[in-house]
Design an enzyme around this catalytic site. Structure first.
Site, short mmCIF file in Angstrom:
data_model
loop_
_atom_site.label_atom_id
_atom_site.label_comp_id
_atom_site.label_asym_id
_atom_site.label_seq_id
_atom_site.Cartn_x
_atom_site.Cartn_y
_atom_site.Cartn_z
N GLU A 190 -6.16 -10.82 -0.95
CA GLU A 190 -6.94 -10.56 0.27
C GLU A 190 -8.44 -10.51 0.00
OE1 GLU A 190 -5.38 -7.23 2.49
OE2 GLU A 190 -3.31 -7.73 2.01
N GLU A 249 0.80 -1.24 0.00
CA GLU A 249 0.00 0.00 0.00
C GLU A 249 0.83 1.28 0.00
OE1 GLU A 249 -2.55 -0.43 3.42
OE2 GLU A 249 -3.61 -2.13 2.59
C1 XIL Z 1 -5.47 -6.22 8.71
C2 XIL Z 1 -5.67 -7.41 9.62
O1 XIL Z 1 -6.59 -8.32 9.03
C3 XIL Z 1 -6.18 -6.94 10.95
O2 XIL Z 1 -6.27 -8.02 11.86
C4 XIL Z 1 -5.24 -5.88 11.51
O3 XIL Z 1 -5.74 -5.38 12.71
C5 XIL Z 1 -5.04 -4.76 10.52
O4 XIL Z 1 -4.61 -5.29 9.30
N1 XIL Z 1 -4.83 -4.75 3.90
C6 XIL Z 1 -3.72 -5.44 4.30
C7 XIL Z 1 -3.73 -6.21 5.53
O5 XIL Z 1 -2.74 -5.51 3.54
O6 XIL Z 1 -2.48 -6.23 6.16
C8 XIL Z 1 -4.78 -5.72 6.50
O7 XIL Z 1 -4.87 -6.67 7.54
C9 XIL Z 1 -6.11 -5.58 5.79
C10 XIL Z 1 -6.01 -4.56 4.69
#
Ligand code: XIL
Length: 398
Positions: free
Chosen positions: A294, A185
């Site tokens: 994701e 990101e």
């Molecule tokens: C999220 C996790 O799922 C949570 O448990 C944590 O509190 C915050 O991060 N994009 C990403 C992930 O690349 O690392 C994020 O994961 C969700 C959004």
């Protein structure tokens, strides 16, 4: 952080969709009720991952996290482990391999939780997609970084720290992980323009830290596939274009990169399948791998059209909604299978094993309402969505 801020930071805003078929009521009380017929699927296959020649993965909570797959609570740990073993060929640690977890004190690395996960995955033949060396979210920035900045270290010294961070971790896990989200990101809309995210890393080092991470990762682990990972790139548009420029520049200058991770925290009606396909195609055209890293598809999204947040949301997971969600999962997988040629398929990962452990409810919906974004329900039963992924993989019509 307020929910709207979180939403814009995490990129779940802006879309269009329609959800007219589903029944809407004003109370969110269904989470513990028995799932109704039609919301649980009788799968036509035994194992999801056997339907694919590429990794089919899930993000997992591990270590001491509340929903850790290693929890001794029989309602949390064992049933998740059983589901993962049955259906998935790869795991992504949702948190436990982020910067602050692995490298909290400068020079001291904490690998126990990651090793537990990697060893467990290996015990039944699953792989690990590692996530992630560098991420801007405050809670993941180690104090050693902030202290070094506060102490006025030079850009060169700070870059050396990041190089060391990536090199140590990548070499430690070399041979144990399939791939890495090298940086996560790093592109954002800053002052109305798409560009590099104005993170502490960018402020100190400019954009150089990004390519330096890829170079260090490749040098330390020549075998792992290296991905650039981001959200809201599947719709195309300004963010995606900026990313393509960055990637084209990497390719031109031989900065090592193997693929793009499309997070795909998408909505029921957004982005369109056409837009998603076109974005995949751009990456394929560059002969880079496409990995869906994701995937989750919530029903209640405050930015979906016809959605009046927060008073009006789908409070029950109805069969009609389950069918729509199944179709959406299927169509996304179908687009992937259609556009991405075999040799460029990095895999498909969903962000969570079951609806009982989705980050969306607490972090994006601020616990204001329930949701059911994943493939297995809170009782660990397969949802129509799981059949939808299977149908997409088998190239059945959606
Ligand atoms: C999220 C996790 O799922 C949570 O448990 C944590 O509190 C915050 O991060 N994009 C990403 C992930 O690349 O690392 C994020 O994961 C969700 C959004």
């Amino acid at each position: 952080m307020g929910v709207l801020l979180s939403l814009s930071l995490l990129g779940l805003g802006g879309c269009s969709s329609s959800d007219s078929s589903s029944e809407v009521s004003s109370s969110a009380s269904s989470s513990s009720s028995i799932p109704s017929a039609g919301t649980v699927a009788e799968l036509t296959f035994n194992r999801l991952y056997e339907l694919a020649d590429f990794p089919v993965g899930t993000a997992v909570s591990a270590g001491t996290e509340e929903f850790s797959i290693f929890s001794s609570d029989p309602d949390i740990g064992q049933p998740q482990r059983d589901l993962i073993k049955q259906h998935f060929s790869q795991v992504t640690p949702g948190n436990i391999m982020k910067m602050n977890y692995l490298h909290n004190q400068y020079g001291t690395f904490t690998y126990d939780n990651a090793n537990e996960l990697i060893d467990w995955a290996k015990s039944f033949g699953a792989g690990v997609h590692a996530h992630t060396f560098i991420w801007h979210r405050d809670y993941q920035i180690p104090q050693w970084w902030n202290q070094a900045v506060a102490a006025g270290e030079s850009a060169e010294q700070l870059q050396e720290r990041l190089d060391y961070h990536v090199t140590e971790i990548a070499s430690y896990f070399s041979g144990k992980v399939d791939s890495w989200d090298v940086v996560n990101e790093v592109i954002a809309n800053e002052n109305g323009q798409w560009g590099y995210r104005n993170s502490t890393f960018f402020q100190q080092l400019g954009a150089d830290y990004i390519e330096r991470a890829f170079i260090a990762a490749r040098a330390a682990d020549p075998h792992a596939d290296l991905y650039y990972n981001d959200y809201n790139i599947s719709p195309g548009g300004g963010k995606f274009q900026f990313m393509l420029e960055m990637i084209d520049d990497f390719l031109e200058r031989d900065i090592p990169i193997d693929g793009v991770g499309f997070q795909m925290h998408v909505h029921m009606g957004w982005p369109s399948i056409d837009a998603i396909s076109a974005s995949f195609q751009e990456i394929v055209d560059r002969e880079l791998k496409v990995k869906i890293t994701e995937l989750d598809i919530p029903i209640n999204n405050p930015f979906d059209d016809n959605y009046s947040y927060p008073d009006n949301y789908q409070s029950t997971f109805t069969p009609a909604v389950a069918e729509r969600q199944k179709r959406r999962y299927c169509q996304i997988v179908e687009a992937y299978m259609t556009v991405v040629p075999e040799e460029l398929r990095g895999g498909i990962t969903v962000w969570g094993v079951y609806d009982g452990d989705t980050w969306l409810i607490s972090e994006i919906f601020n616990n204001n309402h329930d949701d059911w974004p994943l493939l297995f329900n809170k009782l660990f039963q397969p949802k129509p969505a799981a059949q939808g992924v299977g149908d997409g993989l088998m190239r059945h019509s959606c």
